[in-house]
Design a protein around this motif. Structure first.
Motif, PDB file in Angstrom:
ATOM      1  N   MET A   1       0.910  -1.153  -0.125  1.00 56.43           N
ATOM      2  CA  MET A   1       0.031   0.045  -0.082  1.00 56.43           C
ATOM      3  C   MET A   1       1.015   1.389   0.006  1.00 56.43           C
ATOM      4  N   THR A   2       0.569   2.275  -0.704  1.00 52.96           N
ATOM      5  CA  THR A   2       1.424   3.246  -0.870  1.00 52.96           C
ATOM      6  C   THR A   2       1.247   4.364   0.160  1.00 52.96           C
ATOM      7  N   SER A   3       2.262   4.876   0.646  1.00 46.97           N
ATOM      8  CA  SER A   3       2.077   5.863   1.762  1.00 46.97           C
ATOM      9  C   SER A   3       1.902   7.485   1.246  1.00 46.97           C
ATOM     10  N   LEU A   4       2.464   7.666   0.111  1.00 45.52           N
ATOM     11  CA  LEU A   4       2.539   8.975  -0.436  1.00 45.52           C
ATOM     12  C   LEU A   4       1.174   9.187  -1.059  1.00 45.52           C
ATOM     13  N   LYS A   5       0.605  10.389  -0.823  1.00 46.94           N
ATOM     14  CA  LYS A   5      -1.080  10.906  -1.029  1.00 46.94           C
ATOM     15  C   LYS A   5      -0.919  12.057  -2.108  1.00 46.94           C
ATOM     16  N   ILE A   6      -1.632  12.082  -2.794  1.00 47.96           N
ATOM     17  CA  ILE A   6      -1.839  13.054  -3.991  1.00 47.96           C
ATOM     18  C   ILE A   6      -1.427  14.500  -3.199  1.00 47.96           C
ATOM     19  N   GLU A   7      -1.989  14.931  -2.065  1.00 43.73           N
ATOM     20  CA  GLU A   7      -1.701  16.084  -1.449  1.00 43.73           C
ATOM     21  C   GLU A   7      -0.376  16.371  -1.077  1.00 43.73           C
ATOM     22  N   ASP A   8       0.542  15.290  -0.896  1.00 41.42           N
ATOM     23  CA  ASP A   8       2.067  15.343  -0.535  1.00 41.42           C
ATOM     24  C   ASP A   8       2.870  15.599  -1.701  1.00 41.42           C
ATOM     25  N   SER A 125      -1.918   8.138 -11.209  1.00 35.03           N
ATOM     26  CA  SER A 125      -0.764   7.532 -11.975  1.00 35.03           C
ATOM     27  C   SER A 125       0.583   7.853 -11.452  1.00 35.03           C
ATOM     28  N   THR A 126       0.861   9.350 -11.222  1.00 34.32           N
ATOM     29  CA  THR A 126       2.088   9.685 -10.624  1.00 34.32           C
ATOM     30  C   THR A 126       2.505   8.991  -9.414  1.00 34.32           C
ATOM     31  N   ILE A 127       1.429   8.894  -8.521  1.00 29.28           N
ATOM     32  CA  ILE A 127       1.683   8.260  -7.170  1.00 29.28           C
ATOM     33  C   ILE A 127       1.980   6.861  -7.669  1.00 29.28           C
ATOM     34  N   GLU A 128       1.604   6.153  -8.429  1.00 24.25           N
ATOM     35  CA  GLU A 128       1.779   4.583  -8.796  1.00 24.25           C
ATOM     36  C   GLU A 128       3.018   4.584  -9.362  1.00 24.25           C
ATOM     37  N   PHE A 129       3.643   5.484 -10.030  1.00 23.70           N
ATOM     38  CA  PHE A 129       4.838   5.644 -10.747  1.00 23.70           C
ATOM     39  C   PHE A 129       6.035   5.863  -9.717  1.00 23.70           C
ATOM     40  N   ILE A 130       5.757   6.704  -8.699  1.00 22.79           N
ATOM     41  CA  ILE A 130       6.596   6.592  -7.726  1.00 22.79           C
ATOM     42  C   ILE A 130       6.956   5.786  -6.487  1.00 22.79           C
ATOM     43  N   GLU A 131       5.627   5.392  -6.029  1.00 19.94           N
ATOM     44  CA  GLU A 131       5.509   4.408  -5.019  1.00 19.94           C
ATOM     45  C   GLU A 131       4.695   3.275  -5.637  1.00 19.94           C
ATOM     46  N   ARG A 162      11.552   0.919 -16.764  1.00 22.27           N
ATOM     47  CA  ARG A 162      11.452   1.477 -15.266  1.00 22.27           C
ATOM     48  C   ARG A 162      10.163   1.088 -14.803  1.00 22.27           C
ATOM     49  N   VAL A 163       9.203   1.114 -15.461  1.00 21.96           N
ATOM     50  CA  VAL A 163       7.795   0.694 -15.128  1.00 21.96           C
ATOM     51  C   VAL A 163       7.466  -0.500 -14.832  1.00 21.96           C
ATOM     52  N   LEU A 164       8.239  -1.334 -15.551  1.00 22.26           N
ATOM     53  CA  LEU A 164       8.212  -2.833 -15.560  1.00 22.26           C
ATOM     54  C   LEU A 164       9.021  -3.140 -14.213  1.00 22.26           C
ATOM     55  N   ASN A 165      10.005  -2.404 -14.199  1.00 21.56           N
ATOM     56  CA  ASN A 165      10.917  -2.826 -12.765  1.00 21.56           C
ATOM     57  C   ASN A 165      10.253  -2.297 -11.521  1.00 21.56           C
ATOM     58  N   ASN A 166       9.654  -1.461 -11.675  1.00 23.02           N
ATOM     59  CA  ASN A 166       8.737  -1.103 -10.183  1.00 23.02           C
ATOM     60  C   ASN A 166       7.478  -2.036 -10.035  1.00 23.02           C
ATOM     61  N   MET A 167       7.262  -3.020 -11.043  1.00 18.39           N
ATOM     62  CA  MET A 167       6.183  -3.936 -10.570  1.00 18.39           C
ATOM     63  C   MET A 167       6.915  -5.132 -10.176  1.00 18.39           C
ATOM     64  N   GLY A 168       8.262  -5.215 -10.049  1.00 15.05           N
ATOM     65  CA  GLY A 168       9.116  -6.353  -9.651  1.00 15.05           C
ATOM     66  C   GLY A 168       9.489  -7.347 -10.947  1.00 15.05           C
ATOM     67  N   ILE A 169       9.350  -6.797 -12.082  1.00 11.45           N
ATOM     68  CA  ILE A 169       9.966  -7.622 -13.243  1.00 11.45           C
ATOM     69  C   ILE A 169      11.334  -6.810 -13.564  1.00 11.45           C
ATOM     70  N   THR A 170      12.502  -7.748 -13.209  1.00 15.56           N
ATOM     71  CA  THR A 170      13.741  -7.169 -13.409  1.00 15.56           C
ATOM     72  C   THR A 170      14.531  -8.012 -14.373  1.00 15.56           C
ATOM     73  N   GLN A 171      14.020  -9.155 -15.128  1.00 15.52           N
ATOM     74  CA  GLN A 171      14.790  -9.808 -16.062  1.00 15.52           C
ATOM     75  C   GLN A 171      14.248  -9.556 -17.297  1.00 15.52           C
ATOM     76  N   ILE A 172      14.829  -8.210 -17.948  1.00 10.06           N
ATOM     77  CA  ILE A 172      14.275  -7.440 -19.141  1.00 10.06           C
ATOM     78  C   ILE A 172      15.530  -7.524 -20.090  1.00 10.06           C
ATOM     79  N   THR A 173      15.433  -7.666 -21.286  1.00 11.17           N
ATOM     80  CA  THR A 173      16.296  -7.552 -22.251  1.00 11.17           C
ATOM     81  C   THR A 173      15.711  -6.778 -23.069  1.00 11.17           C
TER      82      THR A 173
END
Length: 267
Positions: A1-8, A125-131, A162-173
């Protein structure tokens, strides 16, 4: 669960029109955002960025000294700033003007005037990208998922990775066009669980790559996600007929991508 909120969120707003600046600030304040720094040109924005790293940059397309596309290239070239989410608000509708912005990897492109609900979605979407929250799949261990990303734009490739890495996907060619991807696909013994490809590329475009994999390689099972700014319905129909699993618009929004990947990989 993200801790960052839009107002932050802390925001750098680049807008040469004082009237438009006030309008956008009003909308942002309605979302509870108080930390907003204003700039009226690209160079003044870059000067602010040299001392201050915001959570989000929001910009108009046409600035007195450069375009938003030119500014984002300068920002992405800076290692300390290239991960800052970028949002465009513009009345521009021409594909030739907007495509460089899409290729650069932005969280949203909003029309001017924009709908407040669309702004709220872009801020989420920005929040999802950051956290980001890790993607959870029934049929795959996310850390073992092998992905091939194909795009002729280095900025687009970096953003998608970067978006895929943020989802936990690291094996990327990565590959910079369809021809290079086809060669990689063959050289690795087709050892990928997912292909993410652009449409418009030199040598071999996305449709031709899909056709090569489905027909020449006789591989009908690997999920292929096309990420594209293409809007021509005839060309998109050809992609569907070639055997794409799903099509995702640029900007490459994390939540939208997560929903698509969950569907195609669990399907």
């Amino acid at each position: 669960m993200t801790s960052l909120k839009i107002e932050d969120l802390s925001i750098l707003l680049v807008e040469p029109s004082s009237t438009q600046l006030k309008v956008i600030i009003k909308h942002l304040k309605e979302e509870g955002i108080a930390s907003i720094e204003g700039a009226d040109s690209g160079n003044s924005a870059l000067m602010i960025l040299s001392d201050y790293k915001p959570d989000l940059i929001i910009s108009s397309m046409y600035l007195p000294d450069m375009t938003a596309a030119e500014m984002i290239v300068k920002i992405k070239a800076n290692e300390e700033l290239n991960d800052v989410p970028f949002m465009l608000i513009s009345s521009e509708t021409r594909f030739s003007a907007l495509d460089p912005i899409r290729q650069a990897g932005v969280v949203a492109i909003l029309p001017k005037p924009f709908d407040h609900d669309n702004l709220r979605r872009a801020l989420r979407s920005t929040i999802e990208f950051i956290e980001p929250e890790e993607l959870e799949l029934d049929n795959y261990a996310i850390e073992a998922l092998r992905v091939l990303v194909v795009d002729d734009s280095s900025m687009a490739r970096k953003h998608i990775v970067r978006v895929l890495n943020n989802m936990g996907i690291t094996q990327i060619t990565t590959a910079n066009d369809g021809k290079a991807a086809a060669e990689l696909f063959q050289a690795t013994g087709e050892a990928f669980d997912l292909i993410v490809t652009d449409y418009n590329m030199p040598e071999m475009d996305g449709r031709e790559l899909i056709s090569h994999i489905r027909n020449d390689r006789q591989n009908t099972f690997i999920p292929i996600l096309m990420v594209t700014s293409e809007s021509n319905e005839t060309r998109l129909d050809q992609v569907q007929q070639a055997g794409v699993s799903a099509i995702c618009d640029k900007p490459f929004e994390p939540q939208n991508v997560k929903e698509i990947l969950f569907r195609v990989l669990n399907g």
